[in-house]
Design a protein around this motif. Structure first.
Motif, mmCIF file in Angstrom:
data_model
loop_
_atom_site.group_PDB
_atom_site.id
_atom_site.type_symbol
_atom_site.label_atom_id
_atom_site.label_comp_id
_atom_site.label_asym_id
_atom_site.label_seq_id
_atom_site.Cartn_x
_atom_site.Cartn_y
_atom_site.Cartn_z
ATOM 1 N N ARG A 171 2.679 -10.817 5.149
ATOM 2 C CA ARG A 171 3.576 -10.453 6.248
ATOM 3 C C ARG A 171 2.904 -10.768 7.581
ATOM 4 N NH1 ARG A 171 8.029 -7.422 6.967
ATOM 5 N NH2 ARG A 171 8.084 -6.856 4.745
ATOM 6 N N PHE A 222 4.884 -15.512 3.342
ATOM 7 C CA PHE A 222 4.624 -16.002 1.995
ATOM 8 C C PHE A 222 5.165 -14.986 1.003
ATOM 9 C CE2 PHE A 222 2.015 -16.051 -1.890
ATOM 10 C CZ PHE A 222 2.278 -17.342 -2.320
ATOM 11 N N ASP A 223 6.086 -15.415 0.175
ATOM 12 C CA ASP A 223 6.725 -14.557 -0.820
ATOM 13 C C ASP A 223 6.062 -14.827 -2.162
ATOM 14 O OD1 ASP A 223 8.374 -12.983 -2.311
ATOM 15 O OD2 ASP A 223 10.197 -14.147 -1.994
ATOM 16 N N GLY A 224 5.133 -13.944 -2.533
ATOM 17 C CA GLY A 224 4.344 -14.180 -3.729
ATOM 18 C C GLY A 224 4.920 -13.562 -4.979
ATOM 19 N N TRP A 240 2.489 -9.996 -4.693
ATOM 20 C CA TRP A 240 2.552 -9.411 -3.361
ATOM 21 C C TRP A 240 2.803 -10.505 -2.340
ATOM 22 C CZ3 TRP A 240 -2.026 -7.647 -6.127
ATOM 23 C CH2 TRP A 240 -3.020 -8.610 -6.186
ATOM 24 N N ASP A 241 3.146 -10.078 -1.120
ATOM 25 C CA ASP A 241 3.548 -10.998 -0.070
ATOM 26 C C ASP A 241 2.527 -11.004 1.066
ATOM 27 O OD1 ASP A 241 5.938 -11.255 -1.531
ATOM 28 O OD2 ASP A 241 6.857 -9.585 -0.441
ATOM 29 N N ILE A 267 8.172 -11.935 6.430
ATOM 30 C CA ILE A 267 7.406 -12.387 5.273
ATOM 31 C C ILE A 267 7.171 -13.885 5.425
ATOM 32 C CG2 ILE A 267 7.385 -12.673 2.770
ATOM 33 C CD1 ILE A 267 7.120 -9.792 3.615
ATOM 34 N N ASP A 286 0.935 -7.690 2.185
ATOM 35 C CA ASP A 286 1.913 -6.601 2.117
ATOM 36 C C ASP A 286 1.954 -6.122 0.661
ATOM 37 O OD1 ASP A 286 3.914 -4.824 2.619
ATOM 38 O OD2 ASP A 286 5.412 -6.299 3.222
ATOM 39 N N HIS A 287 1.305 -5.021 0.403
ATOM 40 C CA HIS A 287 0.960 -4.623 -0.964
ATOM 41 C C HIS A 287 1.697 -3.344 -1.374
ATOM 42 C CE1 HIS A 287 -1.576 -3.533 -4.404
ATOM 43 N NE2 HIS A 287 -2.113 -4.740 -4.330
#
Length: 208
Positions: free
Chosen positions: A26, A18-20, A23-24, A16, A43-44
């Motif tokens: 990857r 970006f850790d949103g 959603w992220d 990962i 990554d949804h």
């Protein structure tokens, strides 16, 4: 028969980047055609949408603000599958009640699609909901949902709006066209509401 082919390139690393909040992003490294390839993608958790159709063949539409495209667009009721272990059908029933204050006696799988297969793992399943009644509980709506506008629109008018490019939401576009085609075939193409969903990443069989 025309059909997509499952394929699982061997992933050598995945992280990962970006850790949103919702959603992220990857980053995967995988082998394909003899070389290592790096791709970043959304990554949804996936989502469900509901085409609620009443006895007069009218579709329940909602209009709400979508910030990334700066539009208040017409949509089908829909929502993320972000509750661990929740069956997609249960998620669809929850979203229909929360966004439209409706419950349905009859559910079928109308279709499913990838939203952007080159850059996102998001897959959406569209349900057809019929036998509609008003929910006993009315949900409080906040943020973009606070000023949702609700309208019942004949299915044929929805299709006309799609073909004229007056509406752009992909779940509405695909759902309206699929519903018109399914209705023309006497609804014989509908799937079971609890049909397996192998396209969703949580159900991937990496041995295929």
């Amino acid at each position: 028969m025309l059909a997509d082919e499952p394929a699982f390139a061997p992933v050598t690393s995945s992280a990962i980047v970006f850790d949103g909040a919702v959603w992220d992003v990857r980053r995967d490294t995988f082998g394909y055609n003899g070389v290592g390839v790096v791709r970043e993608y959304l990554d949804h958790p996936g989502a469900v949408a509901i085409l609620a159709l009443d006895a007069q063949d009218r579709v329940l539409l909602i209009k709400q603000y979508r910030h990334p495209v700066r539009v208040r667009d017409w949509e089908l009721p829909a929502g993320l599958l972000d509750q661990d272990g929740e069956h997609p059908l249960v998620g669809a029933q929850r979203e229909l009640a929360e966004e439209a204050d409706l419950v349905a006696a009859e559910w079928n799988m109308l279709g499913e699609f990838y939203t952007s297969p080159g850059g996102s793992s998001e897959v959406i399943r569209i349900y057809l909901a019929r036998g509609l009644t008003v929910a006993k509980e009315v949900f409080e709506r906040t943020d973009e949902e606070a000023d949702i506008e609700v309208r019942w629109v004949p299915l044929d008018d929805c299709v006309d709006a799609v073909l004229a490019s007056r509406v752009q939401n992909p779940s509405l576009v695909i759902g309206a066209l699929a519903a018109q085609a399914a209705r023309a075939r006497g609804w014989s193409t509908l799937g079971a509401a609890d049909a397996p969903w192998p396209r969703h990443p949580v159900n991937w069989d990496h041995t295929v």
